[in-house]
Structures are given as structure tokens and as C-alpha cells.
Motif scaffolding. Sequence first.
Motif, PDB file in Angstrom:
ATOM      1  N   TRP A  87       0.838  -1.203   0.000  1.00 27.66           N
ATOM      2  CA  TRP A  87       0.000   0.000   0.000  1.00 27.66           C
ATOM      3  C   TRP A  87       0.874   1.255   0.000  1.00 27.66           C
ATOM      4  CZ3 TRP A  87      -4.674  -0.079  -1.541  1.00 27.66           C
ATOM      5  CH2 TRP A  87      -5.546  -1.135  -1.234  1.00 27.66           C
ATOM      6  N   GLU A  88       2.013   1.182   0.701  1.00 30.53           N
ATOM      7  CA  GLU A  88       2.870   2.358   0.834  1.00 30.53           C
ATOM      8  C   GLU A  88       3.503   2.777  -0.491  1.00 30.53           C
ATOM      9  OE1 GLU A  88       2.660  -0.097   3.033  1.00 30.53           O
ATOM     10  OE2 GLU A  88       1.763   1.125   4.623  1.00 30.53           O
ATOM     11  N   ASP A  89       3.877   1.804  -1.331  1.00 29.58           N
ATOM     12  CA  ASP A  89       4.563   2.174  -2.576  1.00 29.58           C
ATOM     13  C   ASP A  89       3.689   2.021  -3.812  1.00 29.58           C
ATOM     14  OD1 ASP A  89       4.484  -0.551  -3.049  1.00 29.58           O
ATOM     15  OD2 ASP A  89       6.644  -0.848  -2.964  1.00 29.58           O
ATOM     16  N   MET A  90       2.396   1.712  -3.612  1.00 31.86           N
ATOM     17  CA  MET A  90       1.496   1.502  -4.742  1.00 31.86           C
ATOM     18  C   MET A  90       1.413   2.746  -5.625  1.00 31.86           C
ATOM     19  SD  MET A  90      -0.677  -0.516  -6.309  1.00 31.86           S
ATOM     20  CE  MET A  90      -1.797  -0.189  -7.674  1.00 31.86           C
ATOM     21  N   THR A  91       1.152   3.895  -5.014  1.00 29.98           N
ATOM     22  CA  THR A  91       0.995   5.127  -5.793  1.00 29.98           C
ATOM     23  C   THR A  91       2.281   5.499  -6.502  1.00 29.98           C
ATOM     24  OG1 THR A  91      -0.727   5.944  -4.295  1.00 29.98           O
ATOM     25  CG2 THR A  91       0.374   7.569  -5.678  1.00 29.98           C
ATOM     26  N   GLN A  92       3.409   5.369  -5.810  1.00 30.24           N
ATOM     27  CA  GLN A  92       4.698   5.717  -6.427  1.00 30.24           C
ATOM     28  C   GLN A  92       5.004   4.802  -7.610  1.00 30.24           C
ATOM     29  OE1 GLN A  92       8.021   5.659  -3.746  1.00 30.24           O
ATOM     30  NE2 GLN A  92       9.488   6.309  -5.285  1.00 30.24           N
ATOM     31  N   LYS A  93       4.781   3.525  -7.444  1.00 32.65           N
ATOM     32  CA  LYS A  93       5.014   2.587  -8.543  1.00 32.65           C
ATOM     33  C   LYS A  93       4.136   2.920  -9.746  1.00 32.65           C
ATOM     34  CE  LYS A  93       6.777  -1.828  -6.795  1.00 32.65           C
ATOM     35  NZ  LYS A  93       6.503  -3.281  -6.700  1.00 32.65           N
ATOM     36  N   LEU A  94       2.861   3.152  -9.460  1.00 38.78           N
ATOM     37  CA  LEU A  94       1.930   3.434 -10.540  1.00 38.78           C
ATOM     38  C   LEU A  94       2.281   4.737 -11.243  1.00 38.78           C
ATOM     39  CD1 LEU A  94      -0.615   2.757 -12.132  1.00 38.78           C
ATOM     40  CD2 LEU A  94      -1.968   3.821 -10.322  1.00 38.78           C
ATOM     41  N   ASP A  95       2.569   5.776 -10.472  1.00 42.47           N
ATOM     42  CA  ASP A  95       2.889   7.067 -11.076  1.00 42.47           C
ATOM     43  C   ASP A  95       4.167   7.010 -11.896  1.00 42.47           C
ATOM     44  OD1 ASP A  95       0.643   8.271 -10.110  1.00 42.47           O
ATOM     45  OD2 ASP A  95       1.612   9.256  -8.420  1.00 42.47           O
ATOM     46  N   THR A  96       5.136   6.223 -11.442  1.00 42.62           N
ATOM     47  CA  THR A  96       6.380   6.064 -12.196  1.00 42.62           C
ATOM     48  C   THR A  96       6.089   5.450 -13.561  1.00 42.62           C
ATOM     49  OG1 THR A  96       7.726   5.839 -10.192  1.00 42.62           O
ATOM     50  CG2 THR A  96       8.649   4.963 -12.239  1.00 42.62           C
ATOM     51  N   GLN A  97       5.242   4.424 -13.569  1.00 46.97           N
ATOM     52  CA  GLN A  97       4.908   3.757 -14.828  1.00 46.97           C
ATOM     53  C   GLN A  97       4.041   4.657 -15.721  1.00 46.97           C
ATOM     54  OE1 GLN A  97       3.449  -0.281 -14.161  1.00 46.97           O
ATOM     55  NE2 GLN A  97       4.795  -0.517 -12.398  1.00 46.97           N
ATOM     56  N   VAL A  98       3.120   5.379 -15.089  1.00 46.13           N
ATOM     57  CA  VAL A  98       2.273   6.303 -15.854  1.00 46.13           C
ATOM     58  C   VAL A  98       3.129   7.389 -16.496  1.00 46.13           C
ATOM     59  CG1 VAL A  98       0.544   8.130 -15.620  1.00 46.13           C
ATOM     60  CG2 VAL A  98       0.129   5.887 -14.593  1.00 46.13           C
ATOM     61  N   ASN A  99       4.042   7.966 -15.725  1.00 44.18           N
ATOM     62  CA  ASN A  99       4.888   9.051 -16.239  1.00 44.18           C
ATOM     63  C   ASN A  99       5.814   8.578 -17.355  1.00 44.18           C
ATOM     64  OD1 ASN A  99       3.751  10.874 -14.442  1.00 44.18           O
ATOM     65  ND2 ASN A  99       5.303  10.521 -12.862  1.00 44.18           N
ATOM     66  N   ALA A 100       6.134   7.296 -17.327  1.00 40.71           N
ATOM     67  CA  ALA A 100       6.971   6.727 -18.386  1.00 40.71           C
ATOM     68  C   ALA A 100       6.139   6.366 -19.614  1.00 40.71           C
ATOM     69  CB  ALA A 100       7.702   5.494 -17.868  1.00 40.71           C
ATOM     70  N   GLY A 101       4.827   6.517 -19.511  1.00 39.17           N
ATOM     71  CA  GLY A 101       3.947   6.214 -20.636  1.00 39.17           C
ATOM     72  C   GLY A 101       3.646   4.744 -20.805  1.00 39.17           C
ATOM     73  N   SER A 102       3.977   3.934 -19.790  1.00 37.72           N
ATOM     74  CA  SER A 102       3.741   2.492 -19.901  1.00 37.72           C
ATOM     75  C   SER A 102       3.141   1.947 -18.607  1.00 37.72           C
ATOM     76  CB  SER A 102       5.060   1.772 -20.206  1.00 37.72           C
ATOM     77  OG  SER A 102       6.038   2.093 -19.224  1.00 37.72           O
TER      78      SER A 102
END
Length: 478
Positions: A87-102
Motif C-alpha cells: 500500500w505504501e509504494d502503490m501510488t509511487q510505482k503506478l505514477d512512475t509507470q504512468v509518467n513513463a507512458g507504460s
Amino acid sequence: MRKMHVLASVLAFTMSIGLLTACGSGNNAAAPNNSGGSANAPAEAKDTITALLPPVSGNFQSRFEQMEKDFNALYPNLTLKIEPASWEDMTQKLDTQVNAGSPPDIAFIGSDGISKYVQQGMLMDITDTVTPEMIADYDPAPLEYMKKADGLYGFPAYMEVHALGGNKQFLEEAGIDWKSVQQNGWTYEEFREAIKKGVVKEGDTTKRYGFVFATSGVTAKDYLNILIKNAGMPAAFTKDLKFAYTSKNYLEVLKAVRQLIDDGSMPKELSSVDAGKRWNMFLTGQTMITGKGLATFENSANQNNEKLKANDGSAVAGSIPVEYIVLPVPTFLGQEPISSTVVDGYVTFRGKKEPTAEHKANVVKAAYFLASGKVAATTNNDLFAAHITKSGREAAKEMTVNRNPDNVAAVETLLSHANPARPDIPVELGAQAIKLEDEVIIPKLQALLADEITPEEMYEAVKSEAIKLFGEDGVVID
């Protein structure tokens, strides 16, 4: 852990939707019929669907391998590849992938985060791909939370209310009629006096607080969001799309937040209490009432009680037997109760390139597989959460759940006045409200809890930023 109509409306919707075509009892409700057609029909193309999923329930992530196998058995040409996240790193992981376009094809997030990703152009509208059978499987109210304007962006996993949780023994020792509170609610003034009675001191040392709420880490925004709904602000925007948190009622809630700490009913160090510490304090008898409380907390308390009985070393250190009691959030300023509803689910994402129609259909199949039937039934039973699909209810019939009937009734009462979904709020406004929350409200709330600023100073900071974002005509002035 999910904003809905009153219980009567929910029942009416549920009854009416029950007249529609049934979807079957399992996750194969929307599976294609592969038995007919020409023997020479070409095999369906192979495809892989990715999903980023946190520990939705205590046992959820341990079942990932079986989920992948079951999905492949249902759709032999498709592979479901699940990536776990905390739960703690869910948003960071998702945002990293979103920002990379994948981004992943599917991510488990709160429905309140949909605006953010729609604005970034990274969510996939599945309105034209979802089947009528899938829609008919769902209770209408929770499905509304996955919509924004005319778009549908996934499937809800559950709809639950944020409540408070009490230790039955401590409540009764403090003379609190918890059954009456469950049925009739309580005002802020009644709540304030009740939690004072729950405080136990030895000299100058507080051994037990009346109330503890997690306000650090991923729970930073929960406390205030839950309280303000019971103060006449069920959403960040009014029905005429004016930003609501500039109301004078918002200031009164901020004063109450500070008041409960100054009373000694809550820890002075409240700003450093995270979700884990909050729960530990409850199980070890350091607080009479805890929040936020979801239905799953009763299950967690029951499981710890069983470990204590069995002298299992994995029980929480220093914990005591606890009978968990669901309690409503108090109401403020004579306002009607509005329960804070949490609807989380499997949201569908897209990359920079437009997905093919085939891949889009496959993502929908995977999201629906996770959100319905056996997978949903098992997960929601772990959580003590209500089932929101017919296929989930059917699959759950063979599963045993041990719940306190008073708590079941209390949750039903809370759901009867849960806040409705607001798909009418434009994406741009929703994203701006999230930005204001992240950049102003959460930091200022932490400062308020730490006694570094006054309620008035926080209110003025929020009001000033809101006027900058929405204009003087775009905010509530009362």
C-alpha cells in the motif's frame, strides 16, 4: 478498501437489476462461448494483460499465482501477469509507470483517484467494450464510482463505509450505550464527552486514550475527509460545482480536530500515528475507539483473539482479547449524517499508443475476472465487505463468515446514508481539488495536529489557495 444512494434506493436498484439476465455463479459469467462456430475458425491471438495490485486483503497477494492460473484456464489464449505492490509504494510505482507512458493494463486504486489519471490521458474508457452481462452483474450504485462524465474506467471491487471501531469492554466500562449509538448515531458534542470517559491515566501518564486515528503516511488525508462529510460537505464540490471547503463549517471541524487533542482524549503525537501503530494501540488496549474502521477490522481482531487463545506467538505483542464494535462518525453543526464511502477497484489504463480493440477487450475480461465471481467473493469475505455482484454473492454462498450481527446491522445503517457518487464533477476540477489536497490540505493538517498552526490559519490557507484555483465565484462563501 468505496458516494451512493440511500439504502432504500440501493435496495430498489438491486431489486430492479435482479430482473435482468443473470450472469451465472462464477467468474466465467462473461466468458465467450467457444464451443460453437466453424472447426476451421482461427485461434484467438495470444495476449498478456498486466495488473499492479496491492494487498487488498490479508490473503489476497498469496493467491496471485492461482488467480493467474484460473484466468488462463478460462481464457487459454490470455496470460494475466500480476505485479504485487505494498500500500505504501502503490501510488509511487503506478505514477512512475504512468509518467513513463507504460502503465499496467489494470491497477487497483481508489475511485477518487480516477480524475487524476483521466486528466493525464492514461485511463482507458471501456464503455464501448464492457458487455451487458458484466454490467447486469453489478449493483448499480458502486459501479457509478468508476465513472467520470460519460466514461467507465474499470470495475469496483467493493463498497464499504469508513466508520469508527470500539472496544466493547471499554465502551461499556465508560457507560456508553454503543447499541444506541450504532442505531441512532451521535453528535460531535456527545462524542467528545464519550471519549473523555474512555481516557485512563496513572498520574500524569495516559495509559489509554479515548480515541486514536491514523493520520500519518497513506492515511494522512483520511481523518479530515471522513469528518467533513458529516458537517454538510459530502464532496469537494457542491451540486453547482463550487468548491465546498471554504465553508465556515470546514473551520468548525478544524477546531474540533484540535480540541480533541487538547482535551487529552487523543495523543499529542497524533500526527505521527500511522495505520500500523493505530491498530497496534487498539489491540493492546491503548485506546477505546479507533478509526478509520472498515468491516475487515472485525475480522482482524477476531483472528488475533484466536491466536491469543492458542498461545500463538504471531499474535500482536502485548495484545488483549478485543470484541470489535462498529461505530458511526459523529455529526457536526446539526447536519445530517453522511457516511464516507470507500469504493476501490480495478481501473483500466492505456499507454501512449491507442490499444487495439482486441487488447482492450482482453483487459476488460481480466478486470471483470478480478472484480467478480470467486475472486471477488473470496477477497470480500476476507474483508467482511458486502458483495456487490450477483456472481460474487453466488460464489460466497459456500463460504463461511463469522460476523457480529450488531455490526452487520450497523454497517447497513451507515450505508443507508452513504454519500453518493459524483461523476458530474468535471475531470479538471477533480484533479485541481486533488492537487490542493496534496499540496495544501495534507501538509497544513499535519501542522495543525502537531500544534504548529491554528485552525484559523489552516482554514485561511485552504481558502486562499482555493480562490486562486477556482476564483471567488467558484468557492462557497457563507
